[in-house]
Enzyme design. Structure first.
Site, short mmCIF file in Angstrom:
data_model
loop_
_atom_site.label_atom_id
_atom_site.label_comp_id
_atom_site.label_asym_id
_atom_site.label_seq_id
_atom_site.Cartn_x
_atom_site.Cartn_y
_atom_site.Cartn_z
CB THR A 216 -0.91 0.02 1.25
OG1 THR A 216 -1.49 1.32 1.39
CG2 THR A 216 -0.13 -0.28 2.52
CE1 TYR B 101 -3.47 -2.30 5.24
CE2 TYR B 101 -3.39 -0.04 4.43
CZ TYR B 101 -3.52 -1.40 4.19
OH TYR B 101 -3.69 -1.85 2.92
N1 UFG Z 1 -13.00 10.02 4.13
C1 UFG Z 1 -13.91 10.96 4.58
N2 UFG Z 1 -15.07 10.51 5.12
C2 UFG Z 1 -15.37 9.19 5.23
C3 UFG Z 1 -14.44 8.24 4.75
C4 UFG Z 1 -13.25 8.70 4.21
O1 UFG Z 1 -13.67 12.16 4.50
O2 UFG Z 1 -16.44 8.85 5.75
C5 UFG Z 1 -11.74 10.49 3.54
C6 UFG Z 1 -10.52 9.98 4.30
O3 UFG Z 1 -10.19 10.85 5.35
C7 UFG Z 1 -9.48 9.95 3.19
C8 UFG Z 1 -10.29 9.68 1.92
O4 UFG Z 1 -11.63 9.98 2.24
O5 UFG Z 1 -8.90 11.20 3.06
C9 UFG Z 1 -10.20 8.23 1.50
O6 UFG Z 1 -10.52 7.43 2.63
P1 UFG Z 1 -10.78 5.87 2.53
O7 UFG Z 1 -11.16 5.40 3.90
O8 UFG Z 1 -11.71 5.60 1.41
O9 UFG Z 1 -9.37 5.30 2.09
P2 UFG Z 1 -7.97 5.45 2.83
O10 UFG Z 1 -7.19 6.47 2.06
O11 UFG Z 1 -8.06 5.67 4.27
O12 UFG Z 1 -7.41 4.00 2.73
C10 UFG Z 1 -7.45 3.28 1.54
C11 UFG Z 1 -7.36 1.80 1.82
C12 UFG Z 1 -6.02 1.47 2.39
C13 UFG Z 1 -4.93 2.06 1.56
C14 UFG Z 1 -5.15 3.53 1.41
C15 UFG Z 1 -4.13 4.25 0.66
O13 UFG Z 1 -8.36 1.41 2.74
O14 UFG Z 1 -5.90 0.09 2.40
O15 UFG Z 1 -6.39 3.71 0.76
O16 UFG Z 1 -4.47 5.63 0.70
F1 UFG Z 1 -3.74 1.88 2.12
#
Ligand code: UFG
Length: 327
Positions: free
Chosen positions: A117, A141
């Site tokens: 990741t 993670y």
């Molecule tokens: N976000 C919000 N509100 C929500 C959910 C997410 O504002 O309800 C934002 C998060 O803060 C983030 C973006 O949207 O900035 C994307 O969030 P996600 O939860 O969709 O994805 P993540 O970036 O946290 O994580 C995902 C995968 C991981 C991977 C990562 C790499 O779950 O496995 O992408 O960025 F490592």
């Protein structure tokens, strides 16, 4: 026809990979404990229920199917959860992967494709993250995935285990045939949560943080279509079969979109209002993660076809309206 052991084959990305493997002439053997995956999503080859930490079960599955390669998707992958319960991530992801890697080597299965990741990079100011960027994860993670990369490196040196490591950016979209798609319980990812909010299945989406050092104050991510992502895995497998050596590849598009831009694009694609409110930052989130993906394009010959924000949201929306699984 050669067998490929697909851990996490009942999950979102793993199920799409199984479909791509079957289309490319392989038999995907899913190994999954169903902690987050769905038996209904296993459609393209045999299913063996089991846990990464169950070495006896892994031995049985390797002995029975004699796979030529492993594609290792199975993992806990929630940034927020990993900050609250890091031990869970080290037990499941790191200890579990170690058992899987040892089992593969002991059974002479020396081709290993691993889902890592961009969270392994951590914060780097305003740069495209390429594979040479130092890995300084800011959440458990990312740290767990970096540790598994290290294990693979060691087993390459000591046992000749060939590996391709893919560092994913943010995976989105769904199979265009509607056979498989994204369905997490509980859901934490931005796009599916937003589609639920649009549909009235959930309350308004909360934007996690509006004070980041980004153009509109919300986090910027590089979104990649799950079908393009799994295409890269088939190329990765061929890379190993052609004995091109162990290699790390980023999988992203090089284009970043803020949470507000994703909301705006969803409004356009669905032609519906997106209910949202602004909230505090989520611990563990980086401000900006955007890929430098030249290596996958040039060396692997990867060429994403559906990874525009518009297409990813449209495909996710189609799946969202029709698709779900029951265990
Ligand atoms: N976000 C919000 N509100 C929500 C959910 C997410 O504002 O309800 C934002 C998060 O803060 C983030 C973006 O949207 O900035 C994307 O969030 P996600 O939860 O969709 O994805 P993540 O970036 O946290 O994580 C995902 C995968 C991981 C991977 C990562 C790499 O779950 O496995 O992408 O960025 F490592």
């Amino acid at each position: 026809m050669s067998n490929v052991l697909v851990t996490g084959g009942a999950g979102y990305i793993g199920s799409h990979a199984c479909k791509a493997l079957a289309a490319a002439g392989y038999t995907p053997v899913t190994y999954d404990n169903l902690s987050t995956g769905w038996a209904d999503a296993v459609k393209y080859g045999p299913f063996e229920q089991g846990d990464l930490n169950d070495r006896g079960r892994l031995n049985d599955v390797f002995s029975h199917y004699l796979p030529d390669a492993v594609m290792h998707f199975a993992a806990l992958s929630l940034v927020g959860e990993s900050m609250q319960d890091p031990g869970k991530y080290w037990h499941n992801n790191v200890a579990g992967s170690l058992k899987l890697i040892e089992a593969a080597v002991d059974h002479g299965c020396m081709n290993f494709v691993f889902s890592s990741t961009c969270a392994t990079y951590g914060e780097h100011d305003n740069v495209l993250l390429d594979e040479t960027c130092p890995q300084m994860p800011i959440n458990a993670y990312g740290a767990s995935k970096r540790a598994i990369e290290d294990i693979l490196e060691n087993f390459q040196d000591s046992h000749g285990l060939r590996h391709v490591i893919f560092r994913y950016f943010n995976v989105a979209g769904a199979d265009t045939d509607g056979e498989v798609g994204e369905f997490h319980q509980p859901e934490t990812h931005l796009i599916p949560l937003m589609l639920d909010a649009i549909d009235g299945k959930r309350p308004a989406l909360t934007i996690f943080g509006t004070d980041y050092p980004t153009p509109d104050g919300t986090c910027v991510r590089d979104y990649v279509h799950v079908m393009d992502l799994v295409d890269a895995h088939i190329l990765g497998l061929k890379w190993l079969e052609d004995d091109k050596g162990s290699r790390v590849f980023n999988l992203g598009t090089g284009h970043g979109f803020s949470v507000r831009e994703v909301i705006e694009q969803s409004r356009t694609v669905t032609n519906r209002d997106v209910p949202f409110k602004e909230g505090p930052r989520r611990p563990g989130d980086c401000a900006k993660l955007v890929s430098g993906s030249d290596r996958a394009y040039h060396e692997l010959g990867w060429s994403p076809k559906r990874s525009t924000l518009e297409v990813m949201i449209a495909d996710a929306w189609r799946w969202h309206q029709n698709g779900r699984y029951d265990r």
